[in-house]
Design an enzyme around this catalytic site. Structure first.
Site, PDB file in Angstrom:
ATOM      1  N   GLU A 125      42.583  23.926  -4.522  1.00 19.03           N
ATOM      2  CA  GLU A 125      42.258  24.845  -3.563  1.00 19.03           C
ATOM      3  C   GLU A 125      40.817  25.501  -4.134  1.00 19.03           C
ATOM      4  O   GLU A 125      41.252  26.287  -5.149  1.00 19.03           O
ATOM      5  CB  GLU A 125      43.340  25.454  -2.922  1.00 19.03           C
ATOM      6  CG  GLU A 125      42.727  26.459  -1.576  1.00 19.03           C
ATOM      7  CD  GLU A 125      43.777  26.935  -0.930  1.00 19.03           C
ATOM      8  OE1 GLU A 125      44.831  26.117  -0.485  1.00 19.03           O
ATOM      9  OE2 GLU A 125      43.746  28.121  -0.607  1.00 19.03           O
ATOM     10  N   GLN A 148      46.282  41.255  -8.981  1.00 18.60           N
ATOM     11  CA  GLN A 148      45.569  40.535  -7.863  1.00 18.60           C
ATOM     12  C   GLN A 148      46.963  39.602  -7.149  1.00 18.60           C
ATOM     13  O   GLN A 148      46.964  39.368  -5.958  1.00 18.60           O
ATOM     14  CB  GLN A 148      44.490  39.524  -8.553  1.00 18.60           C
ATOM     15  CG  GLN A 148      43.944  38.704  -7.190  1.00 18.60           C
ATOM     16  CD  GLN A 148      42.775  37.904  -8.101  1.00 18.60           C
ATOM     17  OE1 GLN A 148      43.073  37.293  -8.772  1.00 18.60           O
ATOM     18  NE2 GLN A 148      41.548  37.885  -7.384  1.00 18.60           N
ATOM     19  N   GLY A 186      45.494  31.163  11.161  1.00 17.57           N
ATOM     20  CA  GLY A 186      44.629  32.269  10.599  1.00 17.57           C
ATOM     21  C   GLY A 186      45.340  33.661  11.241  1.00 17.57           C
ATOM     22  O   GLY A 186      46.383  33.778  11.879  1.00 17.57           O
ATOM     23  N   ASP A 187      44.642  34.679  10.861  1.00 17.56           N
ATOM     24  CA  ASP A 187      44.978  35.973  11.389  1.00 17.56           C
ATOM     25  C   ASP A 187      43.762  36.586  12.132  1.00 17.56           C
ATOM     26  O   ASP A 187      42.713  36.327  11.960  1.00 17.56           O
ATOM     27  CB  ASP A 187      45.297  36.695  10.312  1.00 17.56           C
ATOM     28  CG  ASP A 187      46.637  36.161   9.291  1.00 17.56           C
ATOM     29  OD1 ASP A 187      47.444  36.007   9.812  1.00 17.56           O
ATOM     30  OD2 ASP A 187      46.233  35.884   7.968  1.00 17.56           O
ATOM     31  N   LYS A 207      55.475  21.900  14.208  1.00 13.52           N
ATOM     32  CA  LYS A 207      54.105  21.676  13.955  1.00 13.52           C
ATOM     33  C   LYS A 207      54.200  20.318  13.067  1.00 13.52           C
ATOM     34  O   LYS A 207      52.983  19.522  13.350  1.00 13.52           O
ATOM     35  CB  LYS A 207      53.531  22.728  12.966  1.00 13.52           C
ATOM     36  CG  LYS A 207      52.701  23.579  13.461  1.00 13.52           C
ATOM     37  CD  LYS A 207      52.233  24.943  12.507  1.00 13.52           C
ATOM     38  CE  LYS A 207      52.719  25.272  11.385  1.00 13.52           C
ATOM     39  NZ  LYS A 207      52.139  26.418  10.477  1.00 13.52           N
ATOM     40  N   HIS A 265      57.358  32.851   7.206  1.00 15.43           N
ATOM     41  CA  HIS A 265      55.961  33.403   7.505  1.00 15.43           C
ATOM     42  C   HIS A 265      56.337  34.990   7.686  1.00 15.43           C
ATOM     43  O   HIS A 265      57.207  35.285   8.388  1.00 15.43           O
ATOM     44  CB  HIS A 265      55.473  33.023   8.764  1.00 15.43           C
ATOM     45  CG  HIS A 265      54.119  33.682   9.209  1.00 15.43           C
ATOM     46  ND1 HIS A 265      53.653  34.638   9.597  1.00 15.43           N
ATOM     47  CD2 HIS A 265      52.618  33.072   8.569  1.00 15.43           C
ATOM     48  CE1 HIS A 265      52.409  34.815   9.594  1.00 15.43           C
ATOM     49  NE2 HIS A 265      51.772  33.774   9.160  1.00 15.43           N
ATOM     50  N   ALA A 270      48.906  27.731  15.493  1.00 16.48           N
ATOM     51  CA  ALA A 270      48.302  26.536  14.935  1.00 16.48           C
ATOM     52  C   ALA A 270      48.759  25.153  15.651  1.00 16.48           C
ATOM     53  O   ALA A 270      47.767  24.463  15.616  1.00 16.48           O
ATOM     54  CB  ALA A 270      48.833  26.390  13.282  1.00 16.48           C
TER      55      ALA A 270
HETATM   56  P1  FAD Z   1      51.481  29.243  12.837  1.00 14.87           P
HETATM   57  O1  FAD Z   1      52.132  28.233  12.413  1.00 14.87           O
HETATM   58  O2  FAD Z   1      50.729  29.391  14.273  1.00 14.87           O
HETATM   59  O3  FAD Z   1      52.650  30.208  12.597  1.00 14.87           O
HETATM   60  C1  FAD Z   1      52.143  31.753  12.688  1.00 14.87           C
HETATM   61  C2  FAD Z   1      53.625  32.688  13.122  1.00 14.87           C
HETATM   62  O4  FAD Z   1      53.757  32.421  14.506  1.00 14.87           O
HETATM   63  C3  FAD Z   1      54.772  32.145  12.310  1.00 14.87           C
HETATM   64  O5  FAD Z   1      55.646  33.148  12.337  1.00 14.87           O
HETATM   65  C4  FAD Z   1      55.622  31.159  13.320  1.00 14.87           C
HETATM   66  O6  FAD Z   1      56.755  31.133  13.159  1.00 14.87           O
HETATM   67  C5  FAD Z   1      55.094  31.620  14.575  1.00 14.87           C
HETATM   68  N1  FAD Z   1      55.154  30.479  15.584  1.00 14.87           N
HETATM   69  C6  FAD Z   1      54.558  29.501  15.526  1.00 14.87           C
HETATM   70  N2  FAD Z   1      54.420  28.736  16.704  1.00 14.87           N
HETATM   71  C7  FAD Z   1      55.008  29.422  17.697  1.00 14.87           C
HETATM   72  C8  FAD Z   1      55.300  29.464  18.925  1.00 14.87           C
HETATM   73  N3  FAD Z   1      55.110  28.391  19.635  1.00 14.87           N
HETATM   74  N4  FAD Z   1      56.020  30.451  19.512  1.00 14.87           N
HETATM   75  C9  FAD Z   1      56.504  31.763  18.962  1.00 14.87           C
HETATM   76  N5  FAD Z   1      55.975  31.633  17.613  1.00 14.87           N
HETATM   77  C10 FAD Z   1      55.465  30.778  16.752  1.00 14.87           C
HETATM   78  N6  FAD Z   1      44.070  31.814   6.470  1.00 14.87           N
HETATM   79  C11 FAD Z   1      42.820  31.874   6.618  1.00 14.87           C
HETATM   80  O7  FAD Z   1      42.369  32.708   7.420  1.00 14.87           O
HETATM   81  N7  FAD Z   1      42.023  30.843   5.979  1.00 14.87           N
HETATM   82  C12 FAD Z   1      42.481  29.820   5.384  1.00 14.87           C
HETATM   83  O8  FAD Z   1      41.724  29.212   4.847  1.00 14.87           O
HETATM   84  C13 FAD Z   1      44.004  29.889   5.133  1.00 14.87           C
HETATM   85  N8  FAD Z   1      44.720  28.887   4.371  1.00 14.87           N
HETATM   86  C14 FAD Z   1      45.782  28.729   4.211  1.00 14.87           C
HETATM   87  C15 FAD Z   1      46.459  27.734   3.770  1.00 14.87           C
HETATM   88  C16 FAD Z   1      47.701  27.538   3.441  1.00 14.87           C
HETATM   89  C17 FAD Z   1      48.417  26.389   2.455  1.00 14.87           C
HETATM   90  C18 FAD Z   1      48.648  28.791   3.930  1.00 14.87           C
HETATM   91  C19 FAD Z   1      50.111  28.289   3.781  1.00 14.87           C
HETATM   92  C20 FAD Z   1      47.923  29.679   4.671  1.00 14.87           C
HETATM   93  C21 FAD Z   1      46.764  29.686   4.698  1.00 14.87           C
HETATM   94  N9  FAD Z   1      46.134  30.890   5.464  1.00 14.87           N
HETATM   95  C22 FAD Z   1      44.734  30.675   5.988  1.00 14.87           C
HETATM   96  C23 FAD Z   1      47.139  31.950   6.158  1.00 14.87           C
HETATM   97  C24 FAD Z   1      47.161  31.333   7.557  1.00 14.87           C
HETATM   98  O9  FAD Z   1      46.161  31.336   8.232  1.00 14.87           O
HETATM   99  C25 FAD Z   1      48.354  32.701   7.921  1.00 14.87           C
HETATM  100  O10 FAD Z   1      49.526  32.873   7.344  1.00 14.87           O
HETATM  101  C26 FAD Z   1      48.530  33.054   9.589  1.00 14.87           C
HETATM  102  O11 FAD Z   1      49.106  34.107   9.856  1.00 14.87           O
HETATM  103  C27 FAD Z   1      49.410  31.752   9.888  1.00 14.87           C
HETATM  104  O12 FAD Z   1      49.016  30.696  10.146  1.00 14.87           O
HETATM  105  P2  FAD Z   1      49.812  29.442  10.377  1.00 14.87           P
HETATM  106  O13 FAD Z   1      48.900  28.378  10.602  1.00 14.87           O
HETATM  107  O14 FAD Z   1      51.022  29.118   9.466  1.00 14.87           O
HETATM  108  O15 FAD Z   1      50.365  29.769  11.970  1.00 14.87           O
END
Ligand code: FAD
Length: 282
Positions: A11, A204, A102-103, A158, A142, A118
């Protein structure tokens, strides 16, 4: 690719300065001979590095032998923007995408967009071409989840819609295997590739771990603190610990290994050679 056997991937992230851009280029040149199964490039959600991801994956696809996989986050995006990005990736022949929430932007921006989770992005990508879709998994849960059980259920939903997952980094193999077991109990057996970070800079990685909800083990922190003034020793311990974790994950049946490089090549090369990943050249 995953159906054919284990994948070994790397990555990278968009550089923030000209010097960092030169480092990334050098790193790509040095790691290409390892023959990674694919390389992923992060996406700066709502931040200034957003547009760079497409440029870097385009460069990798065009100018190297490596298969790039862009990360894509949906929070703070409109649907038409995502469609434009996907069309751009299609135009340069990409097949794989890591679909993330994302955040919300930390720069105080409004963060307004058409998506919350997501899974909504996965649904859009699924309906817009023939993609292999990866998602993020958090072995220790998470950080925004109210409890581990709900996070596992959302992850299972997912994964049911996607093709594979890549995990957040973690330091205990047991956290990864517990997640895989929980998913199997929820009826999901799609490949979940563990993400491993070699600790080459203790402060870090401790900061990253806090943000990512990963527990930084006290014994590792103590070992690193003892040699904090000797960067080579910190790196040596970090690589040794990462090699042991990679080996334990492979011995336990993990479907691949995803290494977080932080855009540096040395630790990744050492782990590749020590554990004997992929088609590593001597
Ligand atoms: P989701 O799957 O949407 O989950 C987020 C939160 O919401 C979790 O607590 C989950 O349990 C909850 N949730 C999910 N679906 C629902 C629902 N239907 N109802 C209620 N709650 C729900 N961030 C970046 O900005 N750029 C990147 O390139 C990036 N790459 C990453 C790569 C990896 C391998 C990982 C593990 C993380 C990465 N992240 C990146 C961080 C990620 O974007 C953050 O952790 C973000 O806060 C959550 O993303 P997610 O896709 O896991 O979200």
């Amino acid at each position: 690719m995953l159906a054919a056997g284990r994948t070994y991937s790397l990555e990278f992230g968009p550089p923030r300065t000209d010097e960092a851009a030169r480092t990334l280029e050098k790193t790509l040149v040095e790691l290409e001979p390892l023959g990674p199964s694919f390389v992923s490039v992060t996406y700066g959600a709502g931040g200034s590095t957003r547009d760079q991801t497409a440029g870097i994956v385009g460069h990798i696809a065009r100018d190297t032998s490596m298969t790039p996989m862009p990360h894509l986050t949906c929070v703070a995006h409109r649907r038409h923007e995502i469609v434009d990005i996907l069309d751009g990736y299609r135009a340069i022949g990409l097949d794989n995408i890591l679909a993330l929430a994302g955040d919300a932007p930390s720069d105080g921006g409004s963060g307004e967009g058409d998506f919350r989770y997501a899974i909504e992005l996965i649904e859009l990508v699924r309906g817009h071409g023939d993609w292999s879709i990866g998602v993020a998994a958090h072995p220790e849960g998470h950080p925004r989840s109210p409890d581990l059980g709900s996070d596992r259920r959302h992850l299972a939903a997912k994964l049911a819609a996607a093709d594979f997952a890549v995990t957040q980094f973690f330091f205990r193999a047991s956290d990864y295997f517990a997640m895989v077991e929980d998913l199997a109990a929820l009826g999901v057996t799609k490949p979940v590739i563990p993400g491993v970070i070699p600790v080459t800079n203790a402060s870090q990685v401790e900061r990253f771990a806090r943000l990512a909800g990963a527990d930084f083990p006290a014994d590792l922190a103590r070992r690193l603190t003892e040699v904090a003034d000797r960067p080579d020793e910190v790196r040596r311990i970090g690589v040794e610990v990462a090699c042991a974790l990679v080996q334990e994950l492979l011995d336990g049946g993990a479907p691949g290994i995803h290494l977080y490089t932080l855009n540096f090549s040395r630790a990744a090369k050492e782990i590749w050679a020590t554990v004997g990943l992929g088609r590593a050249r001597p």
